[in-house]
Design an enzyme around this catalytic site. Structure first.
Site, PDB file in Angstrom:
ATOM      1  N   HIS A 159     -41.853 -11.610  -3.434  1.00  0.00           N
ATOM      2  CA  HIS A 159     -42.617 -11.122  -4.603  1.00  0.00           C
ATOM      3  C   HIS A 159     -41.794 -10.193  -5.501  1.00  0.00           C
ATOM      4  O   HIS A 159     -42.267  -9.812  -6.579  1.00  0.00           O
ATOM      5  CB  HIS A 159     -43.877 -10.377  -4.144  1.00  0.00           C
ATOM      6  N   ASP A 200     -44.622 -19.664   2.495  1.00  0.00           N
ATOM      7  CA  ASP A 200     -45.539 -18.530   2.705  1.00  0.00           C
ATOM      8  C   ASP A 200     -46.867 -18.865   1.998  1.00  0.00           C
ATOM      9  O   ASP A 200     -46.881 -19.652   1.046  1.00  0.00           O
ATOM     10  CB  ASP A 200     -44.898 -17.273   2.079  1.00  0.00           C
ATOM     11  N   HIS A 202     -48.498 -17.131   0.067  1.00  0.00           N
ATOM     12  CA  HIS A 202     -48.492 -16.606  -1.308  1.00  0.00           C
ATOM     13  C   HIS A 202     -47.404 -17.275  -2.133  1.00  0.00           C
ATOM     14  O   HIS A 202     -46.326 -17.582  -1.618  1.00  0.00           O
ATOM     15  CB  HIS A 202     -48.216 -15.097  -1.297  1.00  0.00           C
ATOM     16  N   ASP A 289     -48.239 -16.418   7.211  1.00  0.00           N
ATOM     17  CA  ASP A 289     -49.596 -16.043   6.786  1.00  0.00           C
ATOM     18  C   ASP A 289     -50.438 -17.249   6.358  1.00  0.00           C
ATOM     19  O   ASP A 289     -51.562 -17.083   5.888  1.00  0.00           O
ATOM     20  CB  ASP A 289     -49.572 -14.944   5.709  1.00  0.00           C
TER      21      ASP A 289
HETATM   22 ZN    ZN Z   1     -47.353 -13.919   2.082  1.00  0.00          ZN
END
Ligand code: ZN
Length: 346
Positions: A159, A200, A202, A289
């Site tokens: 991120h 991931d 995200h 995740d």
């Molecule tokens: Zn993540």
């Protein structure tokens, strides 16, 4: 398979972050690393600490003022009267007119995308060690020493953009590793190319932003639909790259509640895209995740499902560097990494 980790990475331990306005315990803990180390040990693996690569690899990806901020933020924040023991922004960059501020409170707002990247004592050292681990693992693969290496990176990185932290990430480990390794891949008559596949749950918005105008680094991400999920502002299917990078970014968002088979189908589609690109280096942003038992509960991948993921990635038969990203079902991390590595053939 070689495994890379440094104990320095354990020094990052912010007590809390703000979630929906409430201070809550940080789920990105040092304990995560200890659990992942357990998964490596189960496969009979031993971790090696990376050397320090100095500031060069970080500076090749991140803006100088951002690196200076990260390095000094905690001490400058602590020197403020009435400050907390972690840097969490309380102002935000104005999107219409914005001047780079000199004050630490202003800089925190400038360089921190959200309240889930608290900077505590030891954060900078740990983030640098994680990035060095990613570079070391990528160099082992790029130099032909091993076909695959795993960097146990925490704090994670995907991120973080060139000048902004966010979502528990400070330095973009996978971007720093790829950027450092590209020249080490040797001359093959054309510019060296790397593909990054982010699995991931995200979207890897920082990684996407860093390489958005690049044609030599393909970025593909399979993740929960940002219309419903962090990071909200990026990760949509229409984001395909810009300028020379047009066509070298691919997002495969999936709905909340996605089951394992559908997730793995999307990863297979992503892998086919990577294969067409024919990179010299394959970098995987590996998050756990997507696990059904993760507190984020967005996807429903099972522990045996991570072995299927490992098999899919290994079947690409590319020099592969695995970079750890998220995964917050801490008690299950050893099982999930063990399963992944078994499938990968490590
Ligand atoms: Zn993540």
């Amino acid at each position: 398979m070689r495994f890379v980790f440094s104990d320095v990475q354990l020094r990052h331990a912010p007590p809390q972050f703000l979630q929906r306005g409430r201070p809550v315990p940080c789920p990105e803990t040092a304990e995560r690393a200890r659990m992942l180390l357990g998964g490596i040990e189960r496969r009979g693996g031993r971790v090696e600490a990376p050397p320090s690569f100095g500031s060069g690899p970080r500076a090749a990806v991140h803006a100088p003022e951002y690196l200076a901020f990260l390095e000094t933020a905690w001490e400058r924040w602590r020197a403020l009267p009435g400050s907390s023991d972690t840097v969490i922004p309380n102002v935000h960059r104005n999107t219409d007119t914005a001047e780079y501020p000199g004050h630490i409170v202003g800089q925190a707002g400038w360089h921190m995308a959200d309240t889930s990247c608290p900077i505590a004592e030891g954060t900078w050292e740990a983030a640098c060690a994680a990035a060095d681990g990613a570079v070391h693992a990528a160099m082992l693969v790029a130099g032909g020493e091993v076909p695959a290496a795993y960097a146990l990176c925490r704090p994670p990185g995907h991120h973080a953009s060139a000048d902004m932290a966010g979502g528990f990430c400070y330095l973009n480990n996978v971007a720093i590793a790829v950027q450092a390794a590209l020249p080490a891949l040797g001359a093959r008559g054309r510019p060296m190319r790397a593909a990054i596949l982010d699995v991931d749950v995200h979207h890897g918005n920082g990684t996407q932003a860093i390489f958005y105008e690049r044609e030599d680094v393909l970025v593909v991400s399979v993740h929960a639909d940002p219309a419903q999920f962090y990071p909200y502002f990026a990760g949509y299917a229409h984001e395909r790259g810009r300028g020379r990078g047009r066509g070298y970014n691919l997002n495969l968002p999936l709905p909340i509640g996605t089951e394992e088979d559908r997730f793995l189908d999307a990863v297979a589609e992503a892998c086919a895209h990577v294969a067409r690109f024919a990179p010299e280096l394959f970098a995987v942003s590996l998050g756990f995740d997507t696990y059904g038992g993760d507190p984020l509960a967005a996807f429903r991948v099972t522990t045996p499902g991570f072995a299927r993921l490992g098999r899919l990635l290994a079947a690409q038969k590319l020099p592969t560097v695995l970079i750890q990203e998220g995964g917050y079902a801490t008690a299950a991390l050893a099982d999930n990494l063990d399963s992944f590595l078994e499938g990968f053939g490590a």
